[in-house]
Design a protein around this motif. Structure first.
Motif, PDB file in Angstrom:
ATOM      1  N   PRO A 624      36.121  45.680  51.286  1.00  0.00           N
ATOM      2  CA  PRO A 624      36.554  45.431  49.831  1.00  0.00           C
ATOM      3  C   PRO A 624      38.638  46.349  50.779  1.00  0.00           C
ATOM      4  O   PRO A 624      38.737  46.563  51.481  1.00  0.00           O
ATOM      5  N   ASN A 625      39.285  45.310  50.061  1.00  0.00           N
ATOM      6  CA  ASN A 625      40.832  45.344  49.880  1.00  0.00           C
ATOM      7  C   ASN A 625      40.966  45.809  48.802  1.00  0.00           C
ATOM      8  O   ASN A 625      40.264  45.497  47.725  1.00  0.00           O
ATOM      9  N   GLN A 627      43.151  43.534  46.991  1.00  0.00           N
ATOM     10  CA  GLN A 627      42.446  42.244  46.076  1.00  0.00           C
ATOM     11  C   GLN A 627      41.439  42.341  45.563  1.00  0.00           C
ATOM     12  O   GLN A 627      40.615  42.017  45.705  1.00  0.00           O
ATOM     13  N   THR A 628      42.133  42.677  43.696  1.00  0.00           N
ATOM     14  CA  THR A 628      40.662  42.219  42.633  1.00  0.00           C
ATOM     15  C   THR A 628      41.000  41.365  42.170  1.00  0.00           C
ATOM     16  O   THR A 628      42.605  40.802  42.055  1.00  0.00           O
ATOM     17  N   TYR A 629      40.346  40.512  41.338  1.00  0.00           N
ATOM     18  CA  TYR A 629      40.626  39.352  40.128  1.00  0.00           C
ATOM     19  C   TYR A 629      40.150  39.318  39.287  1.00  0.00           C
ATOM     20  O   TYR A 629      38.837  39.390  39.055  1.00  0.00           O
ATOM     21  N   GLY A 682      41.975  32.560  45.666  1.00  0.00           N
ATOM     22  CA  GLY A 682      42.793  32.476  47.363  1.00  0.00           C
ATOM     23  C   GLY A 682      41.863  31.802  48.326  1.00  0.00           C
ATOM     24  O   GLY A 682      40.492  31.797  47.947  1.00  0.00           O
ATOM     25  N   ALA A 685      38.082  33.131  51.477  1.00  0.00           N
ATOM     26  CA  ALA A 685      38.335  33.701  51.496  1.00  0.00           C
ATOM     27  C   ALA A 685      36.243  34.408  51.156  1.00  0.00           C
ATOM     28  O   ALA A 685      36.008  33.622  50.422  1.00  0.00           O
ATOM     29  N   SER A 686      36.206  35.581  51.626  1.00  0.00           N
ATOM     30  CA  SER A 686      34.954  35.569  51.229  1.00  0.00           C
ATOM     31  C   SER A 686      35.040  36.570  49.910  1.00  0.00           C
ATOM     32  O   SER A 686      35.863  37.767  49.692  1.00  0.00           O
ATOM     33  N   TRP A 687      34.314  36.967  48.853  1.00  0.00           N
ATOM     34  CA  TRP A 687      34.082  37.666  47.540  1.00  0.00           C
ATOM     35  C   TRP A 687      33.068  37.981  46.763  1.00  0.00           C
ATOM     36  O   TRP A 687      31.767  37.937  47.393  1.00  0.00           O
ATOM     37  N   ASP A 718      27.635  39.905  46.758  1.00  0.00           N
ATOM     38  CA  ASP A 718      28.227  39.052  47.646  1.00  0.00           C
ATOM     39  C   ASP A 718      27.707  37.686  47.008  1.00  0.00           C
ATOM     40  O   ASP A 718      26.849  37.090  47.195  1.00  0.00           O
ATOM     41  N   ARG A 787      38.723  40.825  46.958  1.00  0.00           N
ATOM     42  CA  ARG A 787      38.484  40.561  48.217  1.00  0.00           C
ATOM     43  C   ARG A 787      37.483  41.038  48.975  1.00  0.00           C
ATOM     44  O   ARG A 787      37.664  42.482  49.517  1.00  0.00           O
ATOM     45  N   GLN A 788      36.856  40.842  49.973  1.00  0.00           N
ATOM     46  CA  GLN A 788      36.063  40.923  51.790  1.00  0.00           C
ATOM     47  C   GLN A 788      36.901  40.271  52.785  1.00  0.00           C
ATOM     48  O   GLN A 788      36.558  39.623  52.467  1.00  0.00           O
TER      49      GLN A 788
END
Length: 793
Positions: A624-625, A627-629, A682, A685-687, A718, A787-788
């Motif tokens: 994970p980084n 960036q979250t939503y 985005g 991307a993998s979430w 995932d 975001r993964q």
């Protein structure tokens, strides 16, 4: 090393979880038996253990007399239908709790003894069977008297000979007997003196005399009951499944005397719980038995407050203790037309089709099955034997006559040995307990201590006050023949009993000249070549290790409150490793650096590591980084199933417990679907979807596709590739049933219709849910996409 890819082992009835199946009044019929077995099979249960108990008010006309031809016919029908479905059946020889029946006369019934200053009073206690079904009542048998036990075997043999069950089951020791009618003569024949000549003015016995009497009762429990019962089971073609806890004898010997030793956790898990669960697994490991079972789910929480996450964490705690065959406690037989909540047992997790958590019960069972299928393979791989100093317990003046070694374990945990056991567990040493009787079977092979079930690198005697001279003699013999026998200071200073005291003390004193106690047990273990698993230095990480044909298998759990994302070092040598996720069924090869493997585990999560194993697939780690939503809604809520009524659908911007809306929403228990739409945050991307707080399980769909069923404690998954716009997320959340029971009691609905104890709360008081607080239900969030940056190692 084999080149075959690693796969999950084949599913068997034993690798699947089982359940105790309560037959109220044995008021059962073949149609309902078949219907319920099919449902149990559908959700992934591998077998049932029938327990016939008291009846239901108003259903008396349907009661079937215990052991009658009609009752036996119902059991045979159950066995046939179970076999058709790929299941098996166990059965206790008795209705309710305790063996016995109205076929016993007073001479074969339970006996109580009390010691007075002027002698001993031995009398029949008229103890009765506890909570029997119709036809199953009568006197409890005497577990210290072989004639009484044989009368039970003779009575049950005609009915049990052709039932086709897998195993007989004996529940925990709930007998009140503490003697047999000829106890004085039996004692004198075995120990060479008359204990009735030794009471003090207050009726107490000197410690050594008291010990001899206590020890005799434990030996009689084994010799007059458990061993003959196990032989009788084998004569009938049955296995024996026994709960030894609660007995007055050495638990290790009583567990080991049967085919399937069984423990239980009563009430809550504590940090010391594994130290008690290990008695059953130790007996199995030392004697080479494949299955170690547990009565799982007894009084975890109050009725209808037990979640699937609670059960999962309970099962995990038992898995790391060496258990590999769960039997839930339990499931009530209930006719289809019975108003909700149906027929219920007074002291269980209510794992019944009428309970709301049954909807996602299959997911827990899939998880348990994968774990058990691996943990039943290969061999246990503990390095250390730890002597169980039962004699100090039996000598304790506070330990009552025929005092029970119950599952709560204060008889162990209040003694000095407990600190050693806690230290071994926390420091990552794999160990099994061993009894005096089992020590007598040990040999030395290639410098290791060899038991029938496997070899160990060392045997540790923890702090103890006394030890039988025969045990000390055997330990010295093993040491002189090359075994690592370690005595922790202070070593034993005396023999425990009064019998042949002068002779035994002289032999004991001579033998102790060969004993050099150690102050630091960990240094001593290192000198003996034992390595601990330093992975337990990661807070909350525990393990169970087994040995397979090419390497080792580690079952890992994170019982801490923080996520684990680190490389753990294993104490064994290996070249390759495969990670297996028993919750999802996914597996994949991972990079090995030295003897380290990276693991990622949320709080409450578990993984299986298999060394020297291969897979064409690679294990994917979440990266994970920042960036979250947040998925803020609006959320559309509609109610799918449950009761007492389906509330009206609604739309909300704020995720909340639906019970906060009051009225029908507050009373409702069941499943609601929460839906929202969103655009991908985005491109390409993998979430990871994080549902946040969920009460208590959830099924996730994305764009009409099933993604996962989540039972907790973590609710993350995932997601497959998102569409650029218009993604639809549906989350079906199933609640606990507590609020519905609360509503029924507040409205005065008479649903407690059971005989005998009827229904009680967690404290065994009269049950009343009307004053319960409303429990949270539903999806509370926050729901986020994370975001993964997935990468394989």
């Amino acid at each position: 090393m084999k080149d075959n890819n690693t796969v999950w082992p084949e599913i068997t009835p034993e690798s699947q979880p089982w359940t105790r199946w309560w037959w109220f009044g044995s008021a059962v019929n073949k149609t309902t038996i078949t219907r319920l077995l099919q449902e149990y099979r559908r959700v992934g249960l591998g077998g049932v253990e029938i327990t016939s108990i008291y009846g239901v008010k108003g259903a008396e006309a349907e009661n079937i007399k215990y052991l009658s031809p009609e009752w036996c016919g119902m059991v045979r029908h159950t066995v046939r239908e179970a076999e058709r479905l790929g299941m098996k059946v166990d059965l206790p020889p008795g209705s309710g709790w305790k063996m016995g029946g109205d076929f016993l006369d007073e001479s074969l019934g339970a006996v109580r003894m009390r010691i007075e200053s002027n002698g001993v009073v031995v009398e029949h206690s008229h103890e009765m069977i506890k909570r029997p079904g119709p036809g199953g009542g009568g006197l409890a048998f005497n577990p210290f008297d072989h004639a009484s036990a044989q009368a039970v075997f003779d009575h049950f043999t005609p009915a049990f000979t052709h039932l086709g069950i897998r195993a007989q089951f004996h529940d925990s020791w709930e007998y009140g007997a503490n003697a047999r009618s000829d106890i004085i003569g039996v004692f004198e024949k075995r120990y060479g003196y008359d204990f009735t000549e030794h009471p003090a003015a207050d009726g107490s016995l000197p410690p050594g005399v008291r010990y001899d009497l206590q020890y005799l009762l434990g030996e009689l429990a084994l010799e007059a009951f458990i061993l003959p019962w196990s032989r009788w089971c084998r004569q009938l073609g049955h296995l024996s499944r026994n709960q030894a806890h609660g007995s007055p004898g050495n638990l290790l010997d009583l567990y080991a005397a049967c085919d399937i030793p069984e423990t239980e956790i009563f009430r809550h898990v504590t940090p010391d719980t594994p130290l008690l669960s290990k008695f059953a697994s130790s007996a199995a490991h030392i004697t080479g038995k494949t299955l170690v079972s547990s009565e799982t789910g007894t009084w975890i929480r109050e009725h209808f407050h037990v979640s699937l996450a609670d059960l999962k964490q309970l099962c995990d705690n038992l898995f790391v203790s060496g258990i590999n065959h769960h039997v839930y406690h339990g499931t009530a037989y209930s006719p289809e037309d019975t108003p909700w909540p149906g027929w219920l047992f007074y002291a269980s997790a209510q794992l019944n089709p009428q309970n709301s958590i049954w909807r996602d019960f299959h997911k827990l069972n899939e998880y348990v099955t994968r774990c058990q299928s691996v943990l039943q393979e290969g061999m246990p791989d503990n390095d250390l034997l730890v002597y169980f100093p039962v004699h100090d317990i039996l000598r304790d003046p506070e330990h009552p006559l025929a005092g029970k070694l119950h599952i709560q374990g204060d008889w162990l945990l209040k003694r000095p040995v407990a600190e050693t056991l806690r230290g071994l567990w926390k420091r990552g040493y794999g160990f099994d307990y061993i009894s005096d009787r089992q020590i007598a079977t040990l040999t030395v092979k290639d410098g290791q201590v060899a038991a029938p079930g496997g070899a160990y690198k060392a045997l540790l005697v923890p702090p103890c006050e006394t030890m039988p001279v025969a045990t000390l003699d055997r330990l010295v013999h093993l040491s002189r023949n090359g075994a690592a026998i370690l005595f922790q200071s202070p070593g034993p200073g005396d023999v425990p009993g009064f019998s042949r005291l002068k002779e035994n003390r002289a032999r004991f004193a001579a033998l102790t000249q060969a004993v050099i106690p150690v102050e630091d047990w960990e240094d001593a273990l290192a000198s003996a070549g034992l390595s601990r698993e330093i992975l337990t230095d990661s807070k909350g990480l525990y393990y169970q290790r087994r040995r397979h044909a090419d390497g080792h298998c580690y079952f890992l759990i994170n019982q801490g409150t923080e996520s684990i994302n680190t490389r753990i070092q294993l104490s064994v040598d290996f070249e390759t490793a495969v990670i297996m996720d028993p919750m999802t069924g996914q597996l994949g090869a991972t990079e090995v650096r030295g003897n380290r493997v990276r693991v990622q585990m949320d709080p409450g999560a578990s993984l299986i590591l298999k060394t020297n194993a291969r897979s064409d697939r690679s294990w994917t780690y979440r990266e994970p980084n920042s960036q979250t939503y947040d998925l803020k809604g609006p959320w559309r809520v509609r109610f799918l199933e449950g009761g007492p009524d389906l509330p009206e659908p609604y739309e909300t911007e704020r995720l909340e417990s639906w019970a906060e809306r009051g009225g029908a929403y507050e009373a409702f228990a069941g499943t609601a679907e929460l839906s929202t739409t969103f655009d991908a945050p985005g491109p390409d991307a993998s979430w990871l979807l994080d549902l946040g707080t969920v009460y208590s399980s959830a099924r996730v769909r994305l764009n009409g596709r099933e993604v996962a069923t989540l039972i907790g404690p973590a609710y993350t998954v995932d997601l497959p590739m998102l569409k650029p716009a218009g993604n639809r997320l549906d989350v079906e959340v199933t609640s606990l049933a507590a609020n519905r029971i609360r509503d029924m009691d507040r409205r005065g609905v008479d649903w407690r219709i059971f005989e005998d104890i009827n229904f009680v709360n967690l404290d065994y008081k009269s049950f009343d849910a009307s004053n319960w607080p409303v429990v949270p239900v539903g999806l509370l969030g926050p729901v986020r996409l994370i975001r993964q940056a997935a990468k394989n190692e």
